[in-house]
Write a protein that holds these residues in place. Structure first.
Motif, PDB file in Angstrom:
ATOM      1  N   THR B  17       0.863  -1.254   0.022  1.00  0.00           N
ATOM      2  CA  THR B  17      -0.069   0.003  -0.024  1.00  0.00           C
ATOM      3  C   THR B  17       1.012   1.453  -0.079  1.00  0.00           C
ATOM      4  O   THR B  17       0.229   2.337  -0.490  1.00  0.00           O
ATOM      5  CB  THR B  17      -0.826   0.224   1.115  1.00  0.00           C
ATOM      6  OG1 THR B  17      -0.120  -0.102   2.308  1.00  0.00           O
ATOM      7  CG2 THR B  17      -1.910  -1.049   1.235  1.00  0.00           C
ATOM      8  N   SER B  45      -4.285  -2.520   7.430  1.00  0.00           N
ATOM      9  CA  SER B  45      -4.899  -2.693   5.853  1.00  0.00           C
ATOM     10  C   SER B  45      -5.343  -4.190   6.091  1.00  0.00           C
ATOM     11  O   SER B  45      -6.167  -4.280   4.864  1.00  0.00           O
ATOM     12  CB  SER B  45      -3.705  -2.366   5.022  1.00  0.00           C
ATOM     13  OG  SER B  45      -3.398  -1.093   4.992  1.00  0.00           O
ATOM     14  N   LYS B  55      -4.075   4.546  -0.030  1.00  0.00           N
ATOM     15  CA  LYS B  55      -4.243   5.850  -0.336  1.00  0.00           C
ATOM     16  C   LYS B  55      -3.559   5.799  -1.599  1.00  0.00           C
ATOM     17  O   LYS B  55      -2.449   6.501  -1.670  1.00  0.00           O
ATOM     18  CB  LYS B  55      -3.875   6.734   0.713  1.00  0.00           C
ATOM     19  CG  LYS B  55      -3.966   8.357   0.386  1.00  0.00           C
ATOM     20  CD  LYS B  55      -5.197   8.826   1.334  1.00  0.00           C
ATOM     21  CE  LYS B  55      -5.593  10.459   1.096  1.00  0.00           C
ATOM     22  NZ  LYS B  55      -6.629  10.410   0.340  1.00  0.00           N
ATOM     23  N   TRP B  56      -4.250   5.584  -2.854  1.00  0.00           N
ATOM     24  CA  TRP B  56      -3.638   5.516  -4.208  1.00  0.00           C
ATOM     25  C   TRP B  56      -3.008   7.019  -4.703  1.00  0.00           C
ATOM     26  O   TRP B  56      -3.788   8.048  -4.749  1.00  0.00           O
ATOM     27  CB  TRP B  56      -4.584   5.300  -5.043  1.00  0.00           C
ATOM     28  CG  TRP B  56      -3.937   4.876  -6.372  1.00  0.00           C
ATOM     29  CD1 TRP B  56      -3.905   5.599  -7.646  1.00  0.00           C
ATOM     30  CD2 TRP B  56      -3.307   3.709  -6.651  1.00  0.00           C
ATOM     31  NE1 TRP B  56      -3.270   4.814  -8.722  1.00  0.00           N
ATOM     32  CE2 TRP B  56      -2.699   3.660  -8.040  1.00  0.00           C
ATOM     33  CE3 TRP B  56      -2.774   2.717  -5.921  1.00  0.00           C
ATOM     34  CZ2 TRP B  56      -2.093   2.800  -8.691  1.00  0.00           C
ATOM     35  CZ3 TRP B  56      -1.686   1.676  -6.526  1.00  0.00           C
ATOM     36  CH2 TRP B  56      -1.569   1.780  -7.810  1.00  0.00           C
ATOM     37  N   LYS B  57      -1.772   7.335  -4.858  1.00  0.00           N
ATOM     38  CA  LYS B  57      -1.260   8.654  -5.176  1.00  0.00           C
ATOM     39  C   LYS B  57      -0.417   8.416  -6.833  1.00  0.00           C
ATOM     40  O   LYS B  57       0.215   9.197  -7.204  1.00  0.00           O
ATOM     41  CB  LYS B  57      -0.004   8.813  -4.270  1.00  0.00           C
ATOM     42  CG  LYS B  57      -0.737   9.268  -2.729  1.00  0.00           C
ATOM     43  CD  LYS B  57      -1.332  10.603  -3.067  1.00  0.00           C
ATOM     44  CE  LYS B  57      -2.516  10.678  -2.025  1.00  0.00           C
ATOM     45  NZ  LYS B  57      -3.410  11.915  -2.156  1.00  0.00           N
TER      46      LYS B  57
ATOM     47  N   ASP C 198       0.976  15.815  -2.874  1.00  0.00           N
ATOM     48  CA  ASP C 198      -0.520  16.200  -3.089  1.00  0.00           C
ATOM     49  C   ASP C 198      -0.635  17.519  -3.698  1.00  0.00           C
ATOM     50  O   ASP C 198      -1.613  17.755  -4.414  1.00  0.00           O
ATOM     51  CB  ASP C 198      -1.227  16.360  -1.875  1.00  0.00           C
ATOM     52  CG  ASP C 198      -1.553  14.896  -1.372  1.00  0.00           C
ATOM     53  OD1 ASP C 198      -1.558  13.906  -2.131  1.00  0.00           O
ATOM     54  OD2 ASP C 198      -1.923  14.868   0.013  1.00  0.00           O
TER      55      ASP C 198
ATOM     56  N   GLU D 301     -13.679   9.465  -4.610  1.00  0.00           N
ATOM     57  CA  GLU D 301     -13.178   9.658  -3.492  1.00  0.00           C
ATOM     58  C   GLU D 301     -13.539  11.287  -3.332  1.00  0.00           C
ATOM     59  O   GLU D 301     -13.761  12.014  -4.450  1.00  0.00           O
ATOM     60  CB  GLU D 301     -11.706   9.815  -3.707  1.00  0.00           C
ATOM     61  CG  GLU D 301     -10.920   8.446  -3.817  1.00  0.00           C
ATOM     62  CD  GLU D 301     -10.988   7.924  -5.354  1.00  0.00           C
ATOM     63  OE1 GLU D 301     -11.829   8.565  -6.201  1.00  0.00           O
ATOM     64  OE2 GLU D 301     -10.453   7.181  -5.640  1.00  0.00           O
TER      65      GLU D 301
END
Lengths: 362, 362, 362, 362
Positions: B17, B45, B55-57, C198, D301
């Motif tokens: 993850t 998780s 938490k996809w980035k 972000d 999201e």
């Protein structure tokens, strides 16, 4: 603080609408030694009030002293009464214009590169080598001038680098080899300068012409003068390798430096830190207004200097040095930060002029 | 392209993850050699579908192959049937978990630093030193394993640096001194990683622990093995000085490198360029899927490589080298770019595993 | 300028090590009305000198007045002698701690949201609604306090928005509908705050909880008080729709606003500009030190306000309004800029306290 | 997938070296419907191989198909054999050149604004209003053309906005009022485009001419045709207010939208989400190569869409819509993301041409 004579000096600014020119205006407006007296720019701006001619990009507002002053072309005829002329001109035009001004007996303090490497022109970082002002007498003699002369300040990256190097050289003797890699702010390229598509989420690994400039200027600034003070005598035994990069930072050049001393026994890291902390220069001792309290700030935190946090040190006139540690290849390495448009440009010119005023050159 | 055996290999991912784990998932989902079979992460998780746990980035969408797969804890009991296990674990937990897996006879390919410097563990940049796989036999013998072993890949900055250095060393003989300054992307710090207040309009001149890692890893990777192939024999005569900086770039580490050869007569710049252009590696010759067409891309433009434009070269598996020129202090200097989460992390692990498959280690 | 009494007031700061707390320290150190007397933070910081406890992130250096002052926990027992207490506490702890302080008869000026919407607590943007101080008497009576009370300042985005709205409402009567879209700086999220992954090359279209806060606070600030001044009377007939985004800007929130007046005949654009230019507030008229010369700066250039260029207007206490033009859907639209950590946070608290001093509340 | 005829169509690109032109080249090189046949640019580039003429700024490498193709001036004489001509020309020259091409009987697909508002020219976002192709017959008749015509695509911001609006209008009837605020990427300004000093740590609240363009184009695209299909009939009852900002993002425009329906009873949020999810267009149903699987992606999201993460959706041809919620002032508000150089520019032109091929216009 007024100049030695107590008189406020009238200043002209060449290239007043450009990026360096705007920094000159901001700094001069806050400076008690000078008042802004004349503003020169290109034909296109001539006749306009300054606020209309300059595409203002400073985070400070346009100083009231300049806002409605009429801009003229850069002709000495329009600068009568100026005690000193500052040049923020682009190199493409600086040569002819600056020559016209000092030939007309003006004291010229230039940020342009055109005359920097002339043997009888001081290339002066004012916290480093004000002793090079001794060249002025010969300059005047050679050109038959009474009051006129030209003093240049160094390239922005050079200006930061030579400060700790000078401190080390004075205390520990000659340096032998320097490898320096810079991460330079976009303001160094002027306006419009670097396109945003080139620098957001990016690094540009080339700044055209910057590396040879740095490599040559360091030798002249850290060098001495000929016996009769008629010419500079650049260092012959120091080798410098510079790599210059552009990074997405507004103001403040960061430089990573590795240094090899010539001495058989190099100083310890503790001695080097102490040397840098204790360094002072003549401009400070004379009480020049723009001279920083500390020419070198030694950062205590291990992750400093950082441009956003440290570029304001000494109102942009201090160099911050951190990460001072042993170099596995040379003797010591460290990271420095210099405000590229203050000590690295307009601020140096202004402190050079303050020094000249204190020493009676104006 | 399937593995030698023609069979698609079942892959488990540890730390699935996290930032490196997400890159593993993206790369494996596109890779014909492997299928994603098991996903391990922390207790928090465990039990969740991958899309909910991560938490996809990544800028690529979550691959369908992983989206609804249930995440487990990182226990070998949950990884039955895996032919290969990739580890993107954080160093704080990687030691114990990876040991548990290779002790349970899994083939482990790790991006973590914990076992990198063990003498009998290959520290393998797959376009550089696959000959270090010869250590695997001894590793198995020492631990009484049949199929299990661990191969690590290098730190992200090291991974880029060693590629041209290997090419130069192979062609021109030993190197004597290297000074390298990096400008590293924020993705190298994972997520949440670098706070934005630290890096917008800024440079951070320290990446904790990075410099000693680079300085040591280069010596191991460019070194050989002991006569009986039981241990690595790091280079003893090369000195490396690394300075590591963080810059506001998403992906792609830029490195400015000065190199001194040991030879009395160093190669010319033209010979160096040719050498870099011609460099190939065993993983390419074996036809491994992820091996780039060119391990080294020599940039023709004078202002390249740039992270935003060049990090995708060879799908992130090529190193781009530019600005190859004489160094006034050493022999040659150049600037390189490496995709820090592909060749510099997950991509190296995956190519290491492809190589292992081709050579019969799996 | 000292307070009415001529006495310098002793100030305590709660949450002194955080992002808002650091801004409080910078502003108070330059403020002649206050001296820094006590610094409160979490258990973890207690006992340390401030410079060691705070991870300093301001571009100004740590003020000497605070550097070596010992940090304590946020207990009223450690704040004896303080004339005023500023709170930069996080909302997760502000409720209990602030209550402890005003219950102990301290005058508390808080940047936290916890008490903002209490009917008898002034939610005061000091250039807008100092008339809400009339609530203080009732507050004291309700809680049996002699000197203690609490005044809050508004959310950072609200603080900017209400300034021109107040000017328009005062001159042209009630407003009916507002649509506002913000582009907010990262400093609003504190430290470490927004991860760089972000926000570089990105916009985050959500700031959790921000939109309802803005929509409610505007109604309270622009509203009046009950007849007996015991409670606020928020506007009932104004509808506000807020959309809040995070953008890669260090300081300065930009807000795009469309306004519909209730009046049948709305004012002209020229009248609106004049109204905004002429707006003044009581804090200015009283000569409070931090009150800006212009509560509203009307930008003349068509591409302003811009955060980097305008956030410093009025030392961060002015709101800059530009692009004032007709709205095809409502009556007028414009873009405003507010310095989110000065007028939008610590600066408002300080000016609120200056006002309180002038009016005899301390 | 080849065109209906099975033949690969020969494509010319006007303005091939510019920012939009480079995107055309990247997209066409991957497109099975077209082959790159001719490249037009300014006099300065004519005669050079494309790789030398274009200052390449895409993160993808220059496609081999274009790299060594000779660039010509934009004269129809050099485009013989082209089945279709794409124009990425700057508006300052697009008018005359495009007219020369369609007058010479070429099918022209233009990204320039010059002909967009002509009543008999389709302003076509290919996932929205391909029914406007019915204008082509009249266009040909009016100008005496056999094969030639011109179809334009919309401004980048408009292109994103109209997609969800079209879905809502089709399902729930006419819209009455729209307030939209954009945060637009720098690539929309071309190269060199936005100076970095204007946009790092900053927002520019003006994009010259953009707001009126958006406000007008929406009405034409969402409108119908005259009874005889000879002219567009823009919506007369919809009012649109647009505010356009530039933010430091490379690619991807974010738009915050508030919508009021004309219906007395507006749809629920759930109905709106379902409507957006279910929206399909004719280009999809015809199986055009570049048509995205989903014209609208509804983000699950709560903090999406984000430019860096979502601009690649549908290879840049999908619009991502998120934060769909009630608007306190109108009926619904949401945030959308469009890839400004794909669906917002070159991608629309190409899909427009694919559609034309499918429908027999070429």
């Amino acid at each position: 603080m007024a100049p030695a004579s107590g008189r406020v000096l009238k200043a002209g600014v060449l290239g007043a609408t450009g990026a360096v020119g705007q920094r000159f205006i901001v700094l001069l407006a806050q400076n008690p030694t000078f008042s802004i007296h004349a503003l020169g720019a290109s034909e296109r701006s001539a006749g306009k009030p300054y606020a209309a001619a300059a595409k203002w990009k400073m985070s400070e507002p346009i100083p009231e002293a300049a806002r409605s002053m009429a801009v003229t072309v850069c002709d000495p005829a329009h600068f009568g009464g100026c005690d000193v002329v500052f040049s923020g001109l682009d190199a493409s035009v600086a040569g002819d214009i600056e020559r016209a001004f000092f030939s007309a007996d003006f004291a010229v303090f230039s940020n342009a590169k055109n005359f920097r490497m002339e043997p009888n022109v001081p290339l002066c970082v004012p916290v480093v080598n004000t002793d090079h002002y001794a060249l002025v007498a010969g300059q005047r003699a050679a050109m038959g001038l009474t009051r006129g002369f030209i003093v240049t300040n160094a390239n922005c990256s050079t200006s930061g680098l030579v400060v700790p190097l000078k401190a080390l050289q004075d205390r520990f003797g000659p340096l032998r080899r320097i490898v320096v890699t810079t991460m330079q702010a976009i303001s160094g390229a002027g306006y419009p300068g670097v396109p945003s598509l080139d620098i957001i989420d990016n690094v540009v690994p080339l700044i055209s012409g910057e590396e040879p400039k740095m490599e040559a200027e360091v030798l002249k600034i850290l060098g001495g003068l000929s016996a009769d003070a008629s010419a500079c005598a650049p260092l012959a035994d120091l080798r410098v390798s510079a790599t210059c990069n552009r990074v997405p930072v507004i103001d403040g050049h960061t430089e990573c430096v590795s240094v090899e001393f010539a001495a058989a026994t190099p100083p310890s890291i503790a001695e080097i830190k102490q040397c840098l902390r204790e360094y002072t220069c003549e401009a400070q001792r004379l009480g020049c207004h723009s001279a920083p309290a500390h020419a070198i700030c030694v950062a205590e935190e291990e992750d400093r200097p950082q441009p956003r946090l440290d570029r304001g040190a000494g109102n942009g006139m201090s160099v911050t040095v951190g990460r001072i540690r042993e170099c596995p290849v040379f003797h010591v390495k460290f990271t420095l930060l210099v405000h590229n448009t203050v000590l690295g440009a307009a601020g140096s010119s202004i402190l050079n002029a303050e020094y000249a005023a204190k020493k009676g050159y104006l």
